[in-house]
Motif scaffolding. Sequence first.
Motif, mmCIF file in Angstrom:
data_model
loop_
_atom_site.group_PDB
_atom_site.id
_atom_site.type_symbol
_atom_site.label_atom_id
_atom_site.label_comp_id
_atom_site.label_asym_id
_atom_site.label_seq_id
_atom_site.Cartn_x
_atom_site.Cartn_y
_atom_site.Cartn_z
ATOM 1 N N THR A 54 0.603 -1.032 0.134
ATOM 2 C CA THR A 54 -0.340 0.094 0.516
ATOM 3 C C THR A 54 0.124 0.882 0.485
ATOM 4 O O THR A 54 0.210 2.413 0.161
ATOM 5 C CB THR A 54 -1.164 -0.293 0.995
ATOM 6 N N GLN A 85 -4.119 -1.428 -10.479
ATOM 7 C CA GLN A 85 -3.931 -2.527 -9.735
ATOM 8 C C GLN A 85 -2.815 -3.961 -10.247
ATOM 9 O O GLN A 85 -3.446 -4.517 -11.101
ATOM 10 C CB GLN A 85 -4.819 -3.513 -8.729
ATOM 11 N N ILE A 91 -3.485 -2.628 -3.451
ATOM 12 C CA ILE A 91 -4.188 -0.857 -3.509
ATOM 13 C C ILE A 91 -3.630 -0.802 -5.193
ATOM 14 O O ILE A 91 -2.947 -1.147 -5.734
ATOM 15 C CB ILE A 91 -4.591 -0.573 -2.723
ATOM 16 N N GLU A 95 -5.585 4.662 -6.020
ATOM 17 C CA GLU A 95 -6.121 5.140 -4.756
ATOM 18 C C GLU A 95 -5.264 5.776 -3.978
ATOM 19 O O GLU A 95 -4.921 6.300 -2.906
ATOM 20 C CB GLU A 95 -6.471 3.502 -4.048
#
Length: 194
Positions: A54, A85, A91, A95
């Motif tokens: 992330t 992605q 993620i 994002e």
Amino acid sequence: MIKRKKVRLIIGLLFLCVVIYFGSLHLKIRENIDSKAPNNVDYLIILGARVKGTIPSLALQYRIDKAAEYLTNNPNTIAIASGGQGEGEDITEAEAIKIGLMEQNITSTRIILEDKSTDTVENIYYSKKVIPNSSKTGILVTNDFHIYRAKQIARDQGLLVHGLPAKTPVVALFKSYSREYLAITKYYLYKYII
């Protein structure tokens, strides 16, 4: 003996052509590194880059930081966070960009997600679909080595945008430029030959 000299001459000429070609690519890249983006554009597109789980890669973090700086100084500009992605990403790149912008006080209402793309061509293609109809002027945010090709791809798709270059991590300079020379060559081949 004459045959050997001919072979050496041909190899020398080929080498010279390769050096001139990559030198000209480097000049095109360098010309776009210092580009100045105008204030108060309608939108900016932040092109995705690798996310580790992330956490944005350093290259992506530099893009986020550059976009956040512009958005802070130009409060009427909206952001399009672009990137799907990939493998090893928990993620989407879009994002990760949104989270990074919000951490720098850019409100979520100013951020549009484009989370389908897997490369620069798709970044532009899918981002173009979410640009509000009333928008006229735009900027691409990416690392400095990537501005030239990204702007060319955008132009091919009917978007006349300015570039806003983020710096390239020093540890990735050689790899980034080497890959970009090859990516530009591939772009030229598809555009002009294939």
